[in-house]
Design a protein around this motif. Structure first.
Motif, PDB file in Angstrom:
ATOM      1  N   VAL A 233      41.348 -53.875  -6.680  1.00  0.00           N
ATOM      2  CA  VAL A 233      42.469 -54.557  -5.941  1.00  0.00           C
ATOM      3  C   VAL A 233      42.540 -53.492  -4.966  1.00  0.00           C
ATOM      4  O   VAL A 233      42.262 -52.380  -4.839  1.00  0.00           O
ATOM      5  CB  VAL A 233      43.820 -54.662  -6.718  1.00  0.00           C
ATOM      6  CG1 VAL A 233      43.855 -55.771  -7.817  1.00  0.00           C
ATOM      7  CG2 VAL A 233      44.187 -53.342  -7.288  1.00  0.00           C
ATOM      8  N   PRO A 234      43.287 -53.901  -3.635  1.00  0.00           N
ATOM      9  CA  PRO A 234      43.451 -53.186  -2.422  1.00  0.00           C
ATOM     10  C   PRO A 234      44.202 -51.833  -2.851  1.00  0.00           C
ATOM     11  O   PRO A 234      43.780 -50.491  -2.270  1.00  0.00           O
ATOM     12  CB  PRO A 234      44.573 -53.884  -1.635  1.00  0.00           C
ATOM     13  CG  PRO A 234      44.011 -55.336  -1.961  1.00  0.00           C
ATOM     14  CD  PRO A 234      43.763 -55.392  -3.289  1.00  0.00           C
ATOM     15  N   ASP A 235      44.993 -51.767  -3.775  1.00  0.00           N
ATOM     16  CA  ASP A 235      45.935 -50.257  -4.318  1.00  0.00           C
ATOM     17  C   ASP A 235      44.749 -49.217  -4.564  1.00  0.00           C
ATOM     18  O   ASP A 235      45.239 -48.061  -4.730  1.00  0.00           O
ATOM     19  CB  ASP A 235      46.864 -50.821  -5.308  1.00  0.00           C
ATOM     20  CG  ASP A 235      48.004 -51.429  -4.542  1.00  0.00           C
ATOM     21  OD1 ASP A 235      48.368 -51.384  -3.292  1.00  0.00           O
ATOM     22  OD2 ASP A 235      48.856 -51.963  -5.365  1.00  0.00           O
ATOM     23  N   ASP A 236      43.990 -49.785  -5.021  1.00  0.00           N
ATOM     24  CA  ASP A 236      42.776 -48.705  -5.817  1.00  0.00           C
ATOM     25  C   ASP A 236      41.842 -47.955  -4.642  1.00  0.00           C
ATOM     26  O   ASP A 236      41.364 -46.956  -4.982  1.00  0.00           O
ATOM     27  CB  ASP A 236      41.543 -49.439  -6.565  1.00  0.00           C
ATOM     28  CG  ASP A 236      42.103 -50.004  -7.892  1.00  0.00           C
ATOM     29  OD1 ASP A 236      43.122 -49.695  -8.192  1.00  0.00           O
ATOM     30  OD2 ASP A 236      41.629 -51.081  -8.182  1.00  0.00           O
ATOM     31  N   VAL A 237      42.128 -48.666  -3.250  1.00  0.00           N
ATOM     32  CA  VAL A 237      41.169 -47.807  -2.144  1.00  0.00           C
ATOM     33  C   VAL A 237      41.696 -46.374  -1.991  1.00  0.00           C
ATOM     34  O   VAL A 237      40.910 -45.511  -1.911  1.00  0.00           O
ATOM     35  CB  VAL A 237      41.437 -48.410  -1.036  1.00  0.00           C
ATOM     36  CG1 VAL A 237      40.512 -47.765  -0.140  1.00  0.00           C
ATOM     37  CG2 VAL A 237      40.782 -50.030  -1.073  1.00  0.00           C
ATOM     38  N   GLU A 238      43.120 -46.016  -1.747  1.00  0.00           N
ATOM     39  CA  GLU A 238      43.396 -45.020  -1.601  1.00  0.00           C
ATOM     40  C   GLU A 238      43.126 -43.755  -2.721  1.00  0.00           C
ATOM     41  O   GLU A 238      42.894 -42.796  -2.624  1.00  0.00           O
ATOM     42  CB  GLU A 238      44.882 -44.871  -0.993  1.00  0.00           C
ATOM     43  CG  GLU A 238      45.009 -45.341   0.073  1.00  0.00           C
ATOM     44  CD  GLU A 238      44.172 -44.641   1.453  1.00  0.00           C
ATOM     45  OE1 GLU A 238      44.092 -43.474   1.420  1.00  0.00           O
ATOM     46  OE2 GLU A 238      43.503 -45.529   2.071  1.00  0.00           O
TER      47      GLU A 238
END
Length: 248
Positions: A233-238
């Motif tokens: 999910v997008p939150d995993d990127v950072e």
């Protein structure tokens, strides 16, 4: 023995549309996966398998190889098998997860080394469970193995269940393994697997590898010290970028 790596990549992810093309510190995720995979000493060829022209065009832009596949595939294994059908001279096919931009080349080489044993047709990686959060997390499949490191069963539940011990002590009393979702196959076996119908255990646990076990195939495992760090999910990127900031 010729070994190829195939990276299935689709654009239409429900939780993260366009995921293969997202920027990971200056490079797309699919480019990072491709470059990392290419570092494995055991791999002779790397190819991206996709049904999306945007992904295909991007892979060609950075000099990668790509094969267009059907839009109807329901799993990465099926997409991988279609791409593998273009490589008649391949002996071993490694299915690389397209959402792990910092996959370790050593993991790939460890996996392919399993095929030095002529009896091995399918191989995958496992890792020792180190903390209780992972042990009881139903999103992290666990696996039990034989003394020869062949998979007995995969489950989202904690296996084995220690009947006579408090759960807080389970890690102290037993060696638990979790599954690291990278597979390698003999090419002929991969083609056979795509012809198998879904099985009751697979449908119950939502774990594709149970279909193979239920139909009588054996899965060799190898233990890796490296944890996988997928981007779901997008939150995993950072989070993943922070973990690998020294590798950028």
């Amino acid at each position: 023995m010729k070994t190829i790596a195939i990276i299935p990549a689709r654009y239409a992810s429900t939780r993260f549309p366009g995921k293969p093309l997202i920027d990971i510190a200056g490079k797309s995720m699919i480019q990072r996966v491709y470059e990392r995979t290419s570092q494995a000493k055991s791999i002779q060829s790397v190819v991206v398998a996709t049904d999306d022209q945007r992904i295909a065009a991007h892979v060609q832009e950075f000099g990668g190889r790509v094969i267009m596949t059907s839009e109807s595939h329901t799993s990465g294994t099926d997409r991988c098998a279609e791409a593998a059908s273009h490589f008649d001279d391949a002996d071993i096919v490694v299915n690389i997860q397209g959402d792990e931009p910092f996959i370790q080349a050593g993991q790939i080489d460890l996996l392919t080394a399993c095929f030095k044993d002529d009896s091995v047709n399918i191989a995958t990686l496992i890792k020792k469970v180190d903390d209780a959060e992972d042990l009881f997390n139903h999103n992290i499949p666990k696996v039990t193995v034989t003394k020869g490191m062949k998979a007995l069963y995969f489950s989202r539940s904690t296996i084995p269940y220690l009947r006579d011990a408090e759960q807080s002590s389970w890690l102290d009393k037993h060696l638990y393994f979790k599954h690291i979702g990278i597979y390698a196959f003999r090419r002929s076996t991969l083609i056979q697997l795509t012809e198998l119908p879904p099985s009751p255990l697979e449908l119950a646990e939502s774990l594709e590898q149970l279909r193979w076990l239920e139909h009588g195939y054996k899965i060799q495992t190898a233990e890796t010290p490296y944890q996988s760090h997928g981007i779901d999910v997008p939150d995993d990127v950072e989070r993943v970028i922070a973990l690998f900031k020294d590798d950028l």
